[in-house]
Design an enzyme around this catalytic site. Sequence first.
Site, PDB file in Angstrom:
ATOM      1  N   LYS A  34       6.835   8.054  18.287  1.00  0.00           N
ATOM      2  CA  LYS A  34       7.344   6.683  18.333  1.00  0.00           C
ATOM      3  C   LYS A  34       7.307   6.128  19.751  1.00  0.00           C
ATOM      4  CE  LYS A  34       8.178   6.224  13.943  1.00  0.00           C
ATOM      5  NZ  LYS A  34       7.327   5.330  13.137  1.00  0.00           N
ATOM      6  N   THR A  65      17.548   5.807   2.958  1.00  0.00           N
ATOM      7  CA  THR A  65      16.211   5.905   2.390  1.00  0.00           C
ATOM      8  C   THR A  65      15.894   7.368   2.101  1.00  0.00           C
ATOM      9  OG1 THR A  65      15.008   6.233   4.471  1.00  0.00           O
ATOM     10  CG2 THR A  65      15.514   3.955   3.859  1.00  0.00           C
ATOM     11  N   ASP A 102      -3.938   6.083   2.317  1.00  0.00           N
ATOM     12  CA  ASP A 102      -3.449   7.251   3.035  1.00  0.00           C
ATOM     13  C   ASP A 102      -3.729   7.003   4.507  1.00  0.00           C
ATOM     14  OD1 ASP A 102      -2.972   9.670   4.261  1.00  0.00           O
ATOM     15  OD2 ASP A 102      -4.143  10.870   2.872  1.00  0.00           O
ATOM     16  N   SER A 116       9.095   1.469  14.609  1.00  0.00           N
ATOM     17  CA  SER A 116       9.474   2.563  15.494  1.00  0.00           C
ATOM     18  C   SER A 116      10.813   3.112  15.005  1.00  0.00           C
ATOM     19  CB  SER A 116       9.541   2.070  16.944  1.00  0.00           C
ATOM     20  OG  SER A 116       9.895   3.115  17.821  1.00  0.00           O
ATOM     21  N   TYR A 168       8.848  13.608  16.494  1.00  0.00           N
ATOM     22  CA  TYR A 168       8.985  12.257  15.949  1.00  0.00           C
ATOM     23  C   TYR A 168       9.220  11.259  17.082  1.00  0.00           C
ATOM     24  CZ  TYR A 168      10.790   8.481  12.965  1.00  0.00           C
ATOM     25  OH  TYR A 168      10.996   7.268  12.330  1.00  0.00           O
ATOM     26  N   ASN A 210       4.413   0.588   8.489  1.00  0.00           N
ATOM     27  CA  ASN A 210       5.715   1.143   8.126  1.00  0.00           C
ATOM     28  C   ASN A 210       5.655   2.616   7.737  1.00  0.00           C
ATOM     29  OD1 ASN A 210       8.602   0.979   6.961  1.00  0.00           O
ATOM     30  ND2 ASN A 210       7.376   1.550   5.166  1.00  0.00           N
ATOM     31  N   THR A 216       0.828  -1.197   0.000  1.00  0.00           N
ATOM     32  CA  THR A 216       0.000   0.000   0.000  1.00  0.00           C
ATOM     33  C   THR A 216       0.866   1.252   0.000  1.00  0.00           C
ATOM     34  OG1 THR A 216      -0.217   0.379   2.403  1.00  0.00           O
ATOM     35  CG2 THR A 216      -1.644  -1.294   1.408  1.00  0.00           C
TER      36      THR A 216
END
Length: 281
Positions: free
Chosen positions: A163, A194, A67, A145, A159, A94, A43
Amino acid sequence: MAAGTTEDSGRPARVWLVTGAGSGIGYELCRAVLDTGGRVVATARDTNRLTALLDAHPDRCRAVRLDVTDPRSIERAVEEALEQAGQIDVLVNNAGWNRIGAIGDIAPDIARAIFETNFFGPLALIRQLLPHFIRRGSGHIVNMSSIAGVRGMPAFGLYSASKFALEGLSEALLGEVGELGIGVTIVEPGPYKTEFRDRSLSDAGVTAAYQPTVGRIIDGLNADDGLSSGDPREAANSIVRAVDAQSPPLRLPLGQSAANVLRERIASLEKTLAMVSPPSA
């Protein structure tokens, strides 16, 4: 999507639903599952990014638009995934988002957006799929996480908070569903190669008061690409192995940086305990 196939382990092929599958660890995780004979519902907000996966594995991979900040999108995606695949065995939360900056600089709407993606989205997906897992008496939930979910990090305050919340949810969830045949694993990656870091750094503004602290951290992130040295494919393979394990771990730190942060956290807690509760004579 073809059913009845088997994984390399010889068990019937499980179906993994992976959010944020368009890039990074999510994309590589889909590849790793498919390479071992599993099935995937990949997805993303932009399913065009999943074309290569679909072309390489047309019988075992499906793409669904999702979304995670939109409750109706979540409902539709889960319905479509179950209709196409027949079942979901592993949910991987994810998808993630961040805006690097000082806590005092980040606007309230940005702070809420971080939580919508990193916490409330996973919560909604878990709630959508729990009845399915409970009826079947099996399933596994993987929540992505970060080392920032183990230790609050300057410039990553919101952030980290999102987490930390996801980790607390995951621990409680395992206590509620572990005896029902449902596993929970918290994945705690260190820095990886990434797109996530570059997106997090976009529009990162720092006011003068935070230049000596947060500004210095952002300058370092912009200058040193070596900080993100982990290989997403190796991370993906580690996640597959963890879910395949006879006793899957609650926590899966990925990379030496993550292991070091955990050790530092343990040492800090032990030091605190020694101060407030000294050993008896």
